[in-house]
Design a protein around this motif. Structure first.
Motif, PDB file in Angstrom:
ATOM      1  N   ARG A  26     -10.402  10.890 -16.952  1.00  0.00           N
ATOM      2  CA  ARG A  26     -10.415  11.865 -18.169  1.00  0.00           C
ATOM      3  C   ARG A  26     -11.397  12.831 -18.372  1.00  0.00           C
ATOM      4  O   ARG A  26     -11.133  13.897 -18.779  1.00  0.00           O
ATOM      5  N   GLU A  27     -12.645  12.714 -17.776  1.00  0.00           N
ATOM      6  CA  GLU A  27     -13.566  13.481 -17.577  1.00  0.00           C
ATOM      7  C   GLU A  27     -13.310  14.927 -17.082  1.00  0.00           C
ATOM      8  O   GLU A  27     -13.124  16.036 -17.480  1.00  0.00           O
ATOM      9  N   VAL A  28     -12.701  14.514 -15.895  1.00  0.00           N
ATOM     10  CA  VAL A  28     -12.178  15.888 -15.175  1.00  0.00           C
ATOM     11  C   VAL A  28     -11.017  16.574 -15.480  1.00  0.00           C
ATOM     12  O   VAL A  28     -10.860  17.760 -15.626  1.00  0.00           O
ATOM     13  N   SER A  29     -10.066  15.858 -16.368  1.00  0.00           N
ATOM     14  CA  SER A  29      -8.883  16.486 -16.816  1.00  0.00           C
ATOM     15  C   SER A  29      -9.245  17.107 -17.839  1.00  0.00           C
ATOM     16  O   SER A  29      -8.691  18.285 -18.276  1.00  0.00           O
ATOM     17  N   MET A  30     -10.439  16.837 -18.753  1.00  0.00           N
ATOM     18  CA  MET A  30     -10.725  17.484 -19.990  1.00  0.00           C
ATOM     19  C   MET A  30     -11.350  18.764 -19.464  1.00  0.00           C
ATOM     20  O   MET A  30     -11.189  19.874 -20.110  1.00  0.00           O
ATOM     21  N   ALA A  31     -12.246  18.648 -18.450  1.00  0.00           N
ATOM     22  CA  ALA A  31     -12.993  19.851 -17.998  1.00  0.00           C
ATOM     23  C   ALA A  31     -12.072  20.758 -17.302  1.00  0.00           C
ATOM     24  O   ALA A  31     -12.217  21.974 -17.384  1.00  0.00           O
ATOM     25  N   ALA A  32     -11.108  20.267 -16.594  1.00  0.00           N
ATOM     26  CA  ALA A  32     -10.103  21.275 -16.122  1.00  0.00           C
ATOM     27  C   ALA A  32      -9.003  21.886 -17.063  1.00  0.00           C
ATOM     28  O   ALA A  32      -8.140  22.658 -16.536  1.00  0.00           O
ATOM     29  N   ARG A  33      -9.034  21.286 -18.376  1.00  0.00           N
ATOM     30  CA  ARG A  33      -7.897  21.563 -19.052  1.00  0.00           C
ATOM     31  C   ARG A  33      -6.345  21.517 -18.634  1.00  0.00           C
ATOM     32  O   ARG A  33      -5.701  22.103 -18.646  1.00  0.00           O
ATOM     33  N   VAL A  34      -6.261  20.272 -18.114  1.00  0.00           N
ATOM     34  CA  VAL A  34      -5.003  19.598 -17.442  1.00  0.00           C
ATOM     35  C   VAL A  34      -4.637  18.307 -17.997  1.00  0.00           C
ATOM     36  O   VAL A  34      -5.544  17.459 -18.299  1.00  0.00           O
ATOM     37  N   SER A  35      -3.500  17.757 -18.375  1.00  0.00           N
ATOM     38  CA  SER A  35      -3.425  16.545 -18.936  1.00  0.00           C
ATOM     39  C   SER A  35      -3.792  15.502 -17.828  1.00  0.00           C
ATOM     40  O   SER A  35      -3.742  15.623 -16.695  1.00  0.00           O
ATOM     41  N   LEU A  36      -4.325  14.467 -18.435  1.00  0.00           N
ATOM     42  CA  LEU A  36      -4.631  13.123 -17.804  1.00  0.00           C
ATOM     43  C   LEU A  36      -3.594  12.628 -16.631  1.00  0.00           C
ATOM     44  O   LEU A  36      -3.906  12.521 -15.559  1.00  0.00           O
ATOM     45  N   GLY A  37      -2.464  12.564 -17.334  1.00  0.00           N
ATOM     46  CA  GLY A  37      -1.046  12.154 -16.509  1.00  0.00           C
ATOM     47  C   GLY A  37      -0.967  13.128 -15.287  1.00  0.00           C
ATOM     48  O   GLY A  37      -0.566  12.671 -14.099  1.00  0.00           O
ATOM     49  N   TYR A  38      -1.095  14.379 -15.527  1.00  0.00           N
ATOM     50  CA  TYR A  38      -0.623  15.352 -14.440  1.00  0.00           C
ATOM     51  C   TYR A  38      -1.613  15.248 -13.380  1.00  0.00           C
ATOM     52  O   TYR A  38      -1.393  15.360 -12.167  1.00  0.00           O
TER      53      TYR A  38
END
Length: 88
Positions: A26-38
């Motif tokens: 979740r942390e990385v997906s938010m920072a990368a602006r990509v969905s958690l699932g993707y």
């Protein structure tokens, strides 16, 4: 012997980097602006990430893309070497 897919090695390497930092998906997906699932699918080698997405993930991990690709290259070379040994 099963051939190694680049997307699987990239995903494995990204996951190892995230684990080494003790960060959640979740942390990385938010920072990368990509969905958690993707991001999860990329890490599991189920999706082939574009160069733009790889760049965003690497920025989120604060690891240069060249470092990730260098690690991936080493892993692929080792897998190819092992495959040649088995075939011989």
């Amino acid at each position: 012997m099963k051939s190694v897919l680049v997307r699987e090695v990239i995903g494995e390497t990204l996951r190892e980097q995230r684990f080494a930092q003790g960060r959640t998906l979740r942390e990385v997906s938010m920072a990368a602006r990509v969905s958690l699932g993707y991001l999860s699918e990329v890490e599991r080698g189920q999706k082939e990430a574009s160069s733009e997405l790889l760049s965003s993930i690497c920025q989120a991990l604060e690891v240069p893309l060249s470092v990730i690709l260098g690690i991936v290259s080493q892993k692929l070379a080792a897998a190819e070497h092992a495959r040649v040994k088995v075939a011989a």
